[in-house]
Design an enzyme around this catalytic site. Structure first.
Site, PDB file in Angstrom:
ATOM      1  N   ARG A  92       4.582  -9.884   4.431  1.00 14.76           N
ATOM      2  CA  ARG A  92       5.268  -8.612   4.239  1.00 14.76           C
ATOM      3  C   ARG A  92       5.393  -7.823   5.537  1.00 14.76           C
ATOM      4  NH1 ARG A  92       2.727  -4.610   4.102  1.00 14.76           N
ATOM      5  NH2 ARG A  92       4.322  -3.490   2.935  1.00 14.76           N
ATOM      6  N   CYS A 116       1.728  -6.894  -2.936  1.00 10.97           N
ATOM      7  CA  CYS A 116       0.811  -8.032  -2.815  1.00 10.97           C
ATOM      8  C   CYS A 116      -0.389  -7.729  -3.719  1.00 10.97           C
ATOM      9  CB  CYS A 116       0.378  -8.207  -1.364  1.00 10.97           C
ATOM     10  SG  CYS A 116      -0.732  -6.927  -0.807  1.00 10.97           S
ATOM     11  N   ARG A 121       2.405  -1.675  -1.858  1.00  9.36           N
ATOM     12  CA  ARG A 121       2.799  -1.740  -0.441  1.00  9.36           C
ATOM     13  C   ARG A 121       4.230  -1.227  -0.222  1.00  9.36           C
ATOM     14  NH1 ARG A 121      -0.757  -5.378   1.915  1.00  9.36           N
ATOM     15  NH2 ARG A 121      -0.412  -4.265   3.855  1.00  9.36           N
ATOM     16  N   ASP A 304     -10.028  -2.742   5.660  1.00  7.64           N
ATOM     17  CA  ASP A 304     -10.090  -4.203   5.813  1.00  7.64           C
ATOM     18  C   ASP A 304     -11.520  -4.711   5.929  1.00  7.64           C
ATOM     19  OD1 ASP A 304      -7.061  -4.531   7.835  1.00  7.64           O
ATOM     20  OD2 ASP A 304      -7.401  -4.116   5.722  1.00  7.64           O
ATOM     21  N   ILE A 326      -7.362   3.820   0.547  1.00  2.57           N
ATOM     22  CA  ILE A 326      -6.106   3.394   1.180  1.00  2.57           C
ATOM     23  C   ILE A 326      -5.220   2.617   0.221  1.00  2.57           C
ATOM     24  CG2 ILE A 326      -5.081   2.093   3.102  1.00  2.57           C
ATOM     25  CD1 ILE A 326      -6.734   4.503   4.042  1.00  2.57           C
TER      26      ILE A 326
END
Ligand code: EPZ
Length: 417
Positions: A92, A116, A121, A304, A326
């Protein structure tokens, strides 16, 4: 599909060298679209997402030479303005070609990336910003069609400090007529390093790394030679693995300045973290202390790293809370960790973790890039064997992860499908 098998219970010891950062390399390779002539990029990680990016740039008409971790790109012959669905759906972040193509070819037709596993997103802020710069934007048959004779500098306020949104708009603005001000811009190191590369190409950018980035448009840019920065998330993943297995691991070729939040939280959890100029040593504690985290835009705790830190908390001595601010669906790894014995309850965007003495190995399934890394970490700490399927998620963002963990003493192997 390949599987990864991990035998748990071993303490990791030794040194591991960190690869180039995927999320820095993607926009930097794509920035080659803004120039004629050969750009040279070194320390480029060998990852599926990098290959997808090269495939897309070749499709657009660029010439690419690769020799190990060095990638050379000449976009002088780029004439195709279309990024098709079958390429964009693989990654993406391909949406990052939108800004450079409009800036360079005055038009772009890019497949909408879609969502995703971790969230919808959306790219509304990318499109709103491009429209502010004077592009006409149409959504047709699953594609974004953008055209502009010449983009004009403008003030753009981003409702959310989107990382790739900031990168896309920065790359669109560098060739615009006049000055652009991006407010509420993302401050991630990957944004800063892209700005550094664009400046070396001749762009005039001030404020990268702060929430206000000012870009004065220029008429053209020249090719550069650039080394990709180390991957802070890969480094953080190995740091957690040392704490998790009560080991002693030195992370080489990393950028400690990019890892302040992770270092801080690991120290609070009891790990001994020693920082040198380009390396970090982590010694795990016998007792892991429960620590709360909340994911935030940089320099806050990185989303992440949320799944990886959750594994550490699942065998800590008390109760901890992890808030994911997030992405709206970034707890998919929780159900797999619970199958390994973790005690985790979810309420909205918060996971409540009660530490257990030990996880137990089990067959588990990866769902997204960072969640698959967390399942390897859980396998390293668990008693018994963990078999991780759908590891293609892992191959998108971690270079030779089994080799690196094996070098640290882990009993880990890949079983080819
Ligand atoms: C980048 O994604 C990274 N990917 C992600 O890493 C990372 O998790 C994320 O930044 C946050 O740090 C790359 O750099 C290629 P965002 P990005 O736009 O830019 C919302 C990995 O594992 N949003 O900063 O797509 C969005 O829904 C990946 O390597 C809008 O609403 O993330 C999210 O809630 C996963 N509209 C929030 O902003 C928009 O137009 C932050 O997303 C854009 C974003």
């Amino acid at each position: 599909m390949d599987k990864i098998i991990v035998e748990g219970g071993r303490s990791l010891e030794g040194e591991v060298k960190i690869s180039g950062a995927k999320n820095a390399a993607l926009p930097i390779l794509i920035s080659s679209l803004l120039t004629d002539g050969w750009n040279t990029y070194t320390n480029v990680p060998d990852l599926r997402d990098i290959q997808s990016t090269k495939d897309l740039l070749l499709h657009l008409g660029a010439r690419i030479e690769t020799d190990k971790d060095t990638v050379q790109i000449d976009a002088g012959g780029v004439g195709n303005h279309e990024a098709p669905y079958d390429l964009v759906r693989k990654m993406r972040a391909s949406i990052l070609v939108l800004g450079p193509l409009v800036a360079r070819l005055k038009k772009a037709r890019v497949s909408l990336p879609g969502g995703c596993a971790i969230g919808a997103r959306p790219i509304n802020l990318h499109l709103k910003g491009l429209a502010r710069l004077g592009a006409s934007i149409e959504l047709k048959h699953g594609y974004v069609e953008a055209t502009a004779d010449r983009l004009k500098g403008e003030e753009i306020y981003m409702d959310i400090s989107t990382v790739t949104g900031t990168e896309n708009l920065m790359m669109a603005a560098v060739l615009a007529k006049g000055t652009t001000v991006l407010s509420n811009a993302a401050c991630e190191p990957e944004v800063v390093t892209l700005a550094d590369v664009l400046i070396r190409m001749g762009a005039k950018i001030k404020g990268a790394g702060t929430s206000v980035i000012t870009i004065e448009g220029v008429s053209n840019l020249k090719p550069v030679s650039v080394k990709i920065i180390p991957d802070r998330i890969e480094a953080g993943t190995f740091m957690v693995s040392a704490a998790l297995t009560k080991g002693n691991v030195t992370i080489l070729d990393c950028e400690p300045d990019h890892l302040e939040a992770v270092i801080h939280k690991l120290r609070l959890s009891g790990a001994e973290v020693s920082v040198k100029d380009k390396s970090i040593q982590v010694k795990g504690a016998n007792e892991i202390v429960s620590v709360d985290i909340k994911t935030l835009p940089y320099p806050g705790f990185p989303t992440d790293m949320q799944a990886q830190f959750m594994v550490l908390m699942s065998i800590a001595s008390g109760f901890s809370m992890i808030s994911e601010t997030i992405f709206e669906n970034r707890f998919i790894h929780v159900s797999e960790l619970k199958r390994m014995g973790a005690d985790i309850k979810i309420s909205g965007n918060t996971a409540m973790i009660t530490g257990v003495p030990m996880l137990s190995g089990a067959p588990v399934m990866a769902s997204d890039l960072r969640a698959s890394a967390s399942l390897i970490l859980a396998g390293l700490a668990a008693k018994g064997t963990t078999e991780i399927s759908r590891v293609y998620h892992l191959d998108r963002g971690y270079e030779e992860i089994e080799r690196k963990f094996s070098q640290l003493g882990a009993a880990i192997r890949r079983v080819k499908a």
